[in-house]
Design a protein around this motif. Structure first.
Motif, PDB file in Angstrom:
ATOM      1  N   PRO A  21       6.468  -4.753  -5.857  1.00 20.52           N
ATOM      2  CA  PRO A  21       5.735  -4.010  -6.887  1.00 20.52           C
ATOM      3  C   PRO A  21       6.581  -2.929  -7.541  1.00 20.52           C
ATOM      4  CG  PRO A  21       4.815  -3.556  -4.713  1.00 20.52           C
ATOM      5  CD  PRO A  21       5.848  -4.608  -4.537  1.00 20.52           C
ATOM      6  N   SER A  22       7.502  -2.341  -6.779  1.00 20.51           N
ATOM      7  CA  SER A  22       8.354  -1.294  -7.345  1.00 20.51           C
ATOM      8  C   SER A  22       9.267  -1.852  -8.429  1.00 20.51           C
ATOM      9  CB  SER A  22       9.192  -0.645  -6.247  1.00 20.51           C
ATOM     10  OG  SER A  22       8.371  -0.145  -5.227  1.00 20.51           O
ATOM     11  N   ILE A  23       9.816  -3.037  -8.183  1.00 25.47           N
ATOM     12  CA  ILE A  23      10.668  -3.679  -9.198  1.00 25.47           C
ATOM     13  C   ILE A  23       9.844  -4.012 -10.431  1.00 25.47           C
ATOM     14  CG2 ILE A  23      11.954  -5.790  -9.718  1.00 25.47           C
ATOM     15  CD1 ILE A  23      12.920  -5.713  -6.764  1.00 25.47           C
ATOM     16  N   LEU A  24       8.649  -4.525 -10.233  1.00 19.68           N
ATOM     17  CA  LEU A  24       7.796  -4.871 -11.364  1.00 19.68           C
ATOM     18  C   LEU A  24       7.488  -3.641 -12.214  1.00 19.68           C
ATOM     19  CD1 LEU A  24       6.018  -6.860 -12.950  1.00 19.68           C
ATOM     20  CD2 LEU A  24       4.171  -6.316 -11.346  1.00 19.68           C
ATOM     21  N   PHE A  25       7.076  -2.551 -11.599  1.00 23.44           N
ATOM     22  CA  PHE A  25       6.717  -1.365 -12.366  1.00 23.44           C
ATOM     23  C   PHE A  25       7.936  -0.661 -12.946  1.00 23.44           C
ATOM     24  CE2 PHE A  25       2.774  -1.842  -9.875  1.00 23.44           C
ATOM     25  CZ  PHE A  25       1.914  -1.990 -10.955  1.00 23.44           C
ATOM     26  N   THR A  26       9.073  -0.756 -12.297  1.00 20.30           N
ATOM     27  CA  THR A  26      10.306  -0.230 -12.882  1.00 20.30           C
ATOM     28  C   THR A  26      10.646  -1.004 -14.149  1.00 20.30           C
ATOM     29  OG1 THR A  26      11.129   0.394 -10.707  1.00 20.30           O
ATOM     30  CG2 THR A  26      12.760   0.190 -12.448  1.00 20.30           C
ATOM     31  N   PHE A  27      10.497  -2.307 -14.073  1.00 24.03           N
ATOM     32  CA  PHE A  27      10.762  -3.157 -15.221  1.00 24.03           C
ATOM     33  C   PHE A  27       9.781  -2.854 -16.348  1.00 24.03           C
ATOM     34  CE2 PHE A  27      13.848  -6.297 -15.907  1.00 24.03           C
ATOM     35  CZ  PHE A  27      13.363  -7.255 -16.788  1.00 24.03           C
ATOM     36  N   VAL A  53       0.842  -1.203   0.000  1.00 21.20           N
ATOM     37  CA  VAL A  53       0.000   0.000   0.000  1.00 21.20           C
ATOM     38  C   VAL A  53       0.871   1.244   0.000  1.00 21.20           C
ATOM     39  CG1 VAL A  53      -1.650   1.317   1.389  1.00 21.20           C
ATOM     40  CG2 VAL A  53      -1.983  -1.125   1.055  1.00 21.20           C
ATOM     41  N   VAL A  54       1.917   1.247   0.808  1.00 23.65           N
ATOM     42  CA  VAL A  54       2.839   2.393   0.836  1.00 23.65           C
ATOM     43  C   VAL A  54       3.476   2.587  -0.538  1.00 23.65           C
ATOM     44  CG1 VAL A  54       5.044   3.213   1.787  1.00 23.65           C
ATOM     45  CG2 VAL A  54       3.289   2.272   3.305  1.00 23.65           C
ATOM     46  N   ALA A  55       3.925   1.501  -1.144  1.00 21.27           N
ATOM     47  CA  ALA A  55       4.544   1.591  -2.470  1.00 21.27           C
ATOM     48  C   ALA A  55       3.546   2.105  -3.506  1.00 21.27           C
ATOM     49  CB  ALA A  55       5.086   0.228  -2.891  1.00 21.27           C
ATOM     50  N   GLY A  56       2.331   1.601  -3.461  1.00 25.65           N
ATOM     51  CA  GLY A  56       1.317   2.058  -4.402  1.00 25.65           C
ATOM     52  C   GLY A  56       1.016   3.533  -4.251  1.00 25.65           C
ATOM     53  N   TYR A  57       0.917   4.002  -3.009  1.00 24.09           N
ATOM     54  CA  TYR A  57       0.650   5.412  -2.767  1.00 24.09           C
ATOM     55  C   TYR A  57       1.796   6.282  -3.282  1.00 24.09           C
ATOM     56  CZ  TYR A  57      -0.210   9.794  -0.359  1.00 24.09           C
ATOM     57  OH  TYR A  57      -0.409  11.122  -0.080  1.00 24.09           O
ATOM     58  N   VAL A  58       3.017   5.906  -2.948  1.00 22.03           N
ATOM     59  CA  VAL A  58       4.173   6.703  -3.380  1.00 22.03           C
ATOM     60  C   VAL A  58       4.310   6.673  -4.895  1.00 22.03           C
ATOM     61  CG1 VAL A  58       6.705   6.886  -3.261  1.00 22.03           C
ATOM     62  CG2 VAL A  58       5.388   6.454  -1.187  1.00 22.03           C
ATOM     63  N   MET A  59       4.087   5.505  -5.506  1.00 19.87           N
ATOM     64  CA  MET A  59       4.178   5.411  -6.970  1.00 19.87           C
ATOM     65  C   MET A  59       3.136   6.282  -7.646  1.00 19.87           C
ATOM     66  SD  MET A  59       4.956   1.519  -8.129  1.00 19.87           S
ATOM     67  CE  MET A  59       4.466   0.543  -6.724  1.00 19.87           C
ATOM     68  N   SER A  60       1.905   6.247  -7.164  1.00 17.69           N
ATOM     69  CA  SER A  60       0.843   7.010  -7.818  1.00 17.69           C
ATOM     70  C   SER A  60       0.964   8.503  -7.575  1.00 17.69           C
ATOM     71  CB  SER A  60      -0.527   6.516  -7.360  1.00 17.69           C
ATOM     72  OG  SER A  60      -0.720   6.793  -5.990  1.00 17.69           O
ATOM     73  N   TYR A  86       4.014  10.244  -6.410  1.00 18.12           N
ATOM     74  CA  TYR A  86       5.311  10.865  -6.663  1.00 18.12           C
ATOM     75  C   TYR A  86       6.143  10.159  -7.734  1.00 18.12           C
ATOM     76  CZ  TYR A  86       4.151  12.795  -2.082  1.00 18.12           C
ATOM     77  OH  TYR A  86       3.515  13.389  -1.035  1.00 18.12           O
ATOM     78  N   GLY A  87       5.796   8.941  -8.091  1.00 13.76           N
ATOM     79  CA  GLY A  87       6.673   8.171  -8.975  1.00 13.76           C
ATOM     80  C   GLY A  87       7.778   7.560  -8.140  1.00 13.76           C
ATOM     81  N   GLN A  88       8.982   8.014  -8.296  1.00 13.12           N
ATOM     82  CA  GLN A  88      10.129   7.638  -7.470  1.00 13.12           C
ATOM     83  C   GLN A  88      10.341   6.130  -7.374  1.00 13.12           C
ATOM     84  OE1 GLN A  88      12.104  10.120  -6.277  1.00 13.12           O
ATOM     85  NE2 GLN A  88      10.704  11.569  -7.221  1.00 13.12           N
ATOM     86  N   LEU A  89      10.272   5.446  -8.526  1.00 14.84           N
ATOM     87  CA  LEU A  89      10.393   3.985  -8.507  1.00 14.84           C
ATOM     88  C   LEU A  89      11.756   3.520  -8.006  1.00 14.84           C
ATOM     89  CD1 LEU A  89       8.561   3.126 -11.838  1.00 14.84           C
ATOM     90  CD2 LEU A  89       7.766   2.698  -9.520  1.00 14.84           C
ATOM     91  N   SER A  90      12.821   4.159  -8.463  1.00 11.25           N
ATOM     92  CA  SER A  90      14.153   3.690  -8.045  1.00 11.25           C
ATOM     93  C   SER A  90      14.378   3.889  -6.546  1.00 11.25           C
ATOM     94  CB  SER A  90      15.244   4.400  -8.843  1.00 11.25           C
ATOM     95  OG  SER A  90      15.243   5.792  -8.585  1.00 11.25           O
ATOM     96  N   LYS A  91      13.857   4.975  -5.992  1.00 12.22           N
ATOM     97  CA  LYS A  91      13.980   5.188  -4.539  1.00 12.22           C
ATOM     98  C   LYS A  91      13.154   4.164  -3.768  1.00 12.22           C
ATOM     99  CE  LYS A  91      15.083  10.070  -4.769  1.00 12.22           C
ATOM    100  NZ  LYS A  91      14.655  11.442  -4.482  1.00 12.22           N
ATOM    101  N   LEU A  92      12.009   3.783  -4.315  1.00  7.45           N
ATOM    102  CA  LEU A  92      11.191   2.763  -3.660  1.00  7.45           C
ATOM    103  C   LEU A  92      11.896   1.409  -3.656  1.00  7.45           C
ATOM    104  CD1 LEU A  92       7.575   3.544  -4.867  1.00  7.45           C
ATOM    105  CD2 LEU A  92       8.382   3.473  -2.508  1.00  7.45           C
ATOM    106  N   VAL A  93      12.530   1.069  -4.770  1.00  8.07           N
ATOM    107  CA  VAL A  93      13.260  -0.203  -4.831  1.00  8.07           C
ATOM    108  C   VAL A  93      14.371  -0.203  -3.787  1.00  8.07           C
ATOM    109  CG1 VAL A  93      14.744  -1.667  -6.251  1.00  8.07           C
ATOM    110  CG2 VAL A  93      12.692  -0.650  -7.247  1.00  8.07           C
ATOM    111  N   ARG A  94      15.117   0.873  -3.721  1.00  6.86           N
ATOM    112  CA  ARG A  94      16.211   0.961  -2.736  1.00  6.86           C
ATOM    113  C   ARG A  94      15.677   0.914  -1.305  1.00  6.86           C
ATOM    114  NH1 ARG A  94      18.105   5.656  -5.839  1.00  6.86           N
ATOM    115  NH2 ARG A  94      19.184   4.767  -7.613  1.00  6.86           N
TER     116      ARG A  94
END
Length: 147
Positions: A73-79, A15-22, A24-32
Motif C-alpha cells: 500500500p505504501s508503494i501504491l500511495f507514493t505512486f 493496518v500498520v501502514a495505514g495507521y502510519v500513513m494517516s 504521520y505520512g512518511q511514505l518513503s520510510k514505510l516503503v523502505r
C-alpha cells in the motif's frame, strides 16, 4: 495450517501502514521499512534446513508477509502522490501491472532455477541408492507406494 500465522502478517502490515500513513505520512520510510522486512523474511526462509524446528515455520515466514503488507500500500500511495488527480487511474493500473508482471516473472525465474538445479544435482544425490530410476513421487489423490 502452518501458513495461517504467517499469512496474517500481510493484513497486520497493511493496518500498520495505514495507521502510519494517516497519522504521520512518511511514505518513503514505510516503503523502505516494508522492503527491509521482506528481505529479512526471505533471508530467514533461505536459511531453512531440510529438517528444521517447527517453530521456525511460524516465525520465519512472518516478516516477509508483514513487510509485504507495509510495502504494497505504501508503494501504491507514493505512486499516487506523484501524479495529478487526472492521471491517478493510469498510475494505479501501472502499479498493479508491474506488480503482477513482477510476480509472474519472479515465480517463473525461481521455478526455472530450482528445476535446473534439481535436474543436475538430484542424480548425484541419489547415487548409491538401489533402483533409483524407479523412485516414484507421491501426488495428491494417489496411493502411497512407499514401503
Amino acid at each position: 495450517m502452518r501458513l495461517v500465522i504467517p499469512s496474517l502478517g500481510t493484513p497486520v502490515g497493511g493496518v500498520v501502514a495505514g495507521y502510519v500513513m494517516s497519522r504521520y505520512g512518511q511514505l518513503s520510510k514505510l516503503v523502505r521499512t516494508g522492503c527491509f522486512f521482506m528481505m529479512l523474511g526471505n533471508a530467514l526462509v533461505a536459511s531453512f534446513k531440510f529438517h528444521d524446528s517447527k517453530w521456525k515455520y511460524l516465525v520465519y515466514l512472518f516478516p516477509a508477509n508483514f513487510g509485504q503488507g507495509i510495502a504494497y500500500p505504501s508503494i501504491l500511495f507514493t505512486f499516487l502522490a506523484a501524479f495529478e488527480h487526472r492521471d491517478q487511474a493510469v498510475a494505479t493500473s501501472m502499479v498493479y501491472l508491474f506488480r503482477s508482471v513482477g510476480t509472474v516473472w519472479g515465480v517463473a525465474a525461481s521455478s526455472t532455477l530450482i528445476q535446473n538445479v534439481l535436474s543436475t544435482r538430484l542424480p548425484i544425490a541419489l547415487e548409491g541408492i538401489p533402483n533409483k530410476d524407479k523412485v516414484s513421487f507421491w501426488t495428491p489423490g494417489s496411493k502411497c507406494s512407499c514401503g
